[in-house]
Scaffold this active site. Structure first.
Site, PDB file in Angstrom:
ATOM      1  N   THR A   1      10.892  -1.566  -3.361  1.00  9.12           N
ATOM      2  CA  THR A   1      10.079  -1.150  -2.230  1.00  9.12           C
ATOM      3  C   THR A   1      10.920  -0.481  -1.155  1.00  9.12           C
ATOM      4  OG1 THR A   1       8.701  -2.009  -0.412  1.00  9.12           O
ATOM      5  CG2 THR A   1      10.352  -3.493  -1.307  1.00  9.12           C
ATOM      6  N   ASP A   2      10.266   0.375  -0.342  1.00 10.75           N
ATOM      7  CA  ASP A   2      10.965   0.963   0.796  1.00 10.75           C
ATOM      8  C   ASP A   2      11.194  -0.042   1.913  1.00 10.75           C
ATOM      9  OD1 ASP A   2       8.337   0.711   1.669  1.00 10.75           O
ATOM     10  OD2 ASP A   2       8.115   2.800   2.302  1.00 10.75           O
TER      11      ASP A   2
ATOM     12  N   TYR B   1       9.810 -11.313   2.344  1.00 12.12           N
ATOM     13  CA  TYR B   1       9.526 -10.500   1.159  1.00 12.12           C
ATOM     14  C   TYR B   1      10.576  -9.415   0.974  1.00 12.12           C
ATOM     15  CZ  TYR B   1       7.670  -6.500  -1.383  1.00 12.12           C
ATOM     16  OH  TYR B   1       7.540  -5.424  -2.233  1.00 12.12           O
TER      17      TYR B   1
ATOM     18  N   LYS C   1      13.424  -8.793  -2.036  1.00  7.63           N
ATOM     19  CA  LYS C   1      13.517  -7.575  -2.852  1.00  7.63           C
ATOM     20  C   LYS C   1      14.877  -6.906  -2.672  1.00  7.63           C
ATOM     21  CE  LYS C   1      10.958  -5.837  -5.177  1.00  7.63           C
ATOM     22  NZ  LYS C   1      10.753  -5.991  -6.656  1.00  7.63           N
TER      23      LYS C   1
END
Length: 351
Positions: free
Chosen positions: A133-134, A158, A162
């Site tokens: 994810t960015d 989160y 990641k």
């Protein structure tokens, strides 16, 4: 026939990816733990399909992963498996560390050991693609975009989990030589998205006549990426990407949250008017902001476009119209995932 081991393939992005891959003649072994956001109904079109093997299991179950790699001999592992909702990570970060960090480590170890035993072309062509994810990059100001060289600065449990998984993937390439690829994408939307995320949540609550909650001032910006375009990007990276590289994937569609919600309201007003004739924008309400809410994300996907020739095929206007139409036509799917564990309520409100 190519065989891919896809993890998390009953979720939103993974499910769309699996449906597309099987339709293109690729055999998919689909490993999913079927936590709350995993849904076998997403894969209903593949029931009894010879090109789809579903396995209910966890990426952290190393013996299971090893047995699947041995039995099916995939030429690629594509890792979508993750706990993915920021609000849930605020309420319960431990599950995110367990799946996204510990689970990814276990998957990497099993894959490394399998790859080491391959010979010749099978070893040379094997790939491990990690979907990220960015949000690992943190928050942008009013200008600029995230590139593959942007420093990691995660601001939620989160995104921190990641970020850790991304680092593990990189480390397994540099330490063990595992042929890895990583993609970091912007906010996805489209069919089969669990209705805790902004777009399907707004559609569901709007149709139910409920308030449409907007965090803070509603001016947080996201770069929206239609899920089908994300799938084509992953395919391009998997087939032509340079081993060890990271590729950012964005939709070139920066939108403020309030503008996204208003666009959905306009589409629903035209397609499914309220009985009283009022616009659904009257249901919009502003609520206390999410703790640690990143202000702006924007992706520079020029590396992916330049090296691999990928372009998104949907602008936001096309993509959001197609998405609203899909949800209107598939209300039974939505109702099927709204069980007792989630009823469109707010989560992650308290830091």
């Amino acid at each position: 026939m190519k065989t891919w081991l896809v993890t998390g393939g009953a979720g939103f992005i993974g499910g769309n990816f699996v449906l597309d891959a099987v339709a293109r003649g690729i055999r998919v072994v689909n490993l999913d733990a079927l936590t709350y956001a995993g849904n076998r109904n997403t894969l209903a079109a593949l029931d009894e399909h010879p090109g789809h093997v579903f396995v209910h299991g966890d990426i952290g179950d190393r013996p299971l992963v090893a047995s699947l790699l041995q039995a099916h001999q995939p030429c690629a592992v594509v890792n979508f498996a993750a706990e993915s909702h920021v609000d849930r990570s605020i309420d319960g970060p431990a599950a995110f560390v367990q799946t996204n960090v510990v689970g990814t480590l276990s998957l990497l170890e099993a894959t490394r050991d399998h790859w080491r035993g391959l010979q010749g072309a099978a070893r040379e062509q094997f790939r491990f693609l990690h979907v990220s994810t960015d949000e690992v990059y943190g928050s942008l100001g009013d200008t600029g975009k995230f590139t593959e060289q942007s420093p990691y600065a995660p601001n939620s449990p989160y995104s921190a989990s990641k970020a850790a998984s991304d680092h593990l993937v990189r480390a397994f390439h540099h330490t063990y030589g595992l042929p890895v690829l990583t993609t970091n994408c912007s906010n996805n939307y489209g069919p089969f998205q669990f209705p805790e995320k902004l777009i399907p949540l707004v559609i569901a609550r709007a149709l139910a006549g409920e308030a449409l909650p907007i965090y803070g001032d509603g001016r947080n910006v996201r770069d929206w990426l239609y899920v089908g375009d994300h799938c084509t990007a992953i395919n391009a990276v998997l087939e032509r990407g340079r081993v060890g590289e990271t590729y950012n994937v964005g939709g070139d569609a920066e939108m403020q949250n309030i503008d996204v919600v208003q666009a959905i309201c306009a589409l629903l007003d035209a397609r499914r008017p309220r009985a009283d004739g009022a616009s659904r924008t009257s249901q919009i309400t502003y609520v206390a902001d999410r703790p640690g809410h990143d202000r702006r994300y924007a992706i520079d996907a020029s590396k992916l476009k330049r090296e691999l020739g990928w372009q998104p095929s949907h602008d936001f206007e096309q993509g959001i119209a197609a998405t609203v139409d899909w949800y209107l036509q598939h209300q039974e799917w939505v109702q099927g995932v709204l069980d007792g564990s989630y009823r469109l309520e707010r989560i992650g409100a308290a830091a």
